[in-house]
Design an enzyme around this catalytic site. Sequence first.
Site, PDB file in Angstrom:
ATOM      1  N   SER A  46       0.820  -1.205   0.000  1.00 11.57           N
ATOM      2  CA  SER A  46       0.000   0.000   0.000  1.00 11.57           C
ATOM      3  C   SER A  46       0.858   1.261   0.000  1.00 11.57           C
ATOM      4  CB  SER A  46      -0.913   0.024   1.232  1.00 11.57           C
ATOM      5  OG  SER A  46      -0.144   0.266   2.400  1.00 11.57           O
ATOM      6  N   ASP A  80      -1.362  -0.992  -3.745  1.00 11.35           N
ATOM      7  CA  ASP A  80      -2.699  -0.806  -3.196  1.00 11.35           C
ATOM      8  C   ASP A  80      -2.935   0.591  -2.632  1.00 11.35           C
ATOM      9  OD1 ASP A  80      -5.197  -2.126  -2.740  1.00 11.35           O
ATOM     10  OD2 ASP A  80      -4.746  -2.171  -0.600  1.00 11.35           O
ATOM     11  N   HIS A  81      -4.180   1.036  -2.712  1.00 10.50           N
ATOM     12  CA  HIS A  81      -4.632   2.313  -2.140  1.00 10.50           C
ATOM     13  C   HIS A  81      -3.696   3.462  -2.493  1.00 10.50           C
ATOM     14  CE1 HIS A  81      -8.308   1.596   0.053  1.00 10.50           C
ATOM     15  NE2 HIS A  81      -7.837   0.442   0.448  1.00 10.50           N
ATOM     16  N   GLU A 132     -12.252   2.397  -6.306  1.00  9.06           N
ATOM     17  CA  GLU A 132     -13.146   2.244  -5.167  1.00  9.06           C
ATOM     18  C   GLU A 132     -14.311   3.222  -5.279  1.00  9.06           C
ATOM     19  OE1 GLU A 132     -12.692   3.517  -0.538  1.00  9.06           O
ATOM     20  OE2 GLU A 132     -11.338   1.922  -1.207  1.00  9.06           O
ATOM     21  N   HIS A 175     -11.876  -1.413   7.184  1.00 13.29           N
ATOM     22  CA  HIS A 175     -10.444  -1.575   7.408  1.00 13.29           C
ATOM     23  C   HIS A 175     -10.124  -1.602   8.896  1.00 13.29           C
ATOM     24  CE1 HIS A 175     -10.189   0.480   3.286  1.00 13.29           C
ATOM     25  NE2 HIS A 175      -9.695  -0.724   3.112  1.00 13.29           N
ATOM     26  N   GLY A 204     -11.015  -4.758   3.727  1.00 20.31           N
ATOM     27  CA  GLY A 204     -11.326  -4.924   5.147  1.00 20.31           C
ATOM     28  C   GLY A 204     -11.776  -6.325   5.509  1.00 20.31           C
ATOM     29  N   ASN A 225      -9.308  -8.723   0.153  1.00 22.64           N
ATOM     30  CA  ASN A 225      -8.123  -8.090   0.736  1.00 22.64           C
ATOM     31  C   ASN A 225      -8.021  -8.345   2.235  1.00 22.64           C
ATOM     32  OD1 ASN A 225      -7.903  -7.029  -1.837  1.00 22.64           O
ATOM     33  ND2 ASN A 225      -7.682  -4.914  -1.154  1.00 22.64           N
ATOM     34  N   THR A 228      -4.949  -6.477   8.268  1.00 22.01           N
ATOM     35  CA  THR A 228      -4.855  -6.384   9.723  1.00 22.01           C
ATOM     36  C   THR A 228      -4.699  -7.746  10.382  1.00 22.01           C
ATOM     37  OG1 THR A 228      -6.170  -4.360   9.695  1.00 22.01           O
ATOM     38  CG2 THR A 228      -6.034  -5.526  11.781  1.00 22.01           C
TER      39      THR A 228
END
Length: 275
Positions: A46, A80-81, A132, A175, A204, A225, A228
């Site tokens: 990310s 990512d992101h 997104e 997330h 998330g 995805n 965490t």
Amino acid sequence: MPLTRTADLMATGEAVFAFNVITLEHAEAVATGAEAAGAPAILQISENAVRFHGGNLAPLAAATTAVARASRAPLALHLDHVESVELLHAAAAHDFGSVMFDASKLPHAENVKATAEAARWAHERGLWLEAELGRIGGKAGDAHTPGVRTDPAEAAAYVADTNVDALAVAVGSSHAMTERTATLDHALISALRDAVPVPLVLHGSSGVPDEELRRAIGAGMRKINVGTALNTACTAEIRAFLNRDRRVVDPRKYLTPARTAMADTVARFLRAIST
């Protein structure tokens, strides 16, 4: 084996898990877990991870690529992101097969314009682009509010206007969840699948129970995805090890069980959708 392209994994029509990479140990754990489960996976870095490494993409990308190429599992590399256009443009030089360009914080018209330009740039270079729509969020309760979920008609128009290859949607996950308590809107997932001609992405997913994940995949989710959950496993092992022996100073002592715990987490997620 050679790097697998994200587009090739997604073209199978099967659900594919994507795991966040922050350190070399994360990348090694994803490769080990994928090998143990006998399944493909996507290693994703990310913009936040790049920022953690001083804003320099090259070292982490090179290490992650080397791990993927040495693995027996089919592994793809994804950025990512990404909010920075500069970082988006760095993807082509570092073996990434795909990028998630995140303009979701912009007003809708600006989001569409920026994402369409990102998709055009990516496609000219053979890159697969994810975007997104809907606020997935990272605060407790944020993504569980019906008003912030992705509307199917808006999603269809957004994909048509931007020409993206996949769409991350807000359907009830969030997330940074450390407990697996999320309840997804499966009717909405089905409606989005019917409305949108590209693969749907669930962000998330660490907070989503196995049965909810299986139902979501059955309803139409194709890229799942996870981030965490790996960090939770890693930190728990490090904390437990250091609590047992506070004299340890060699990081290899506690990073070894931490890496194993992350690999076990990867394998567990991959096996969950095959049972």
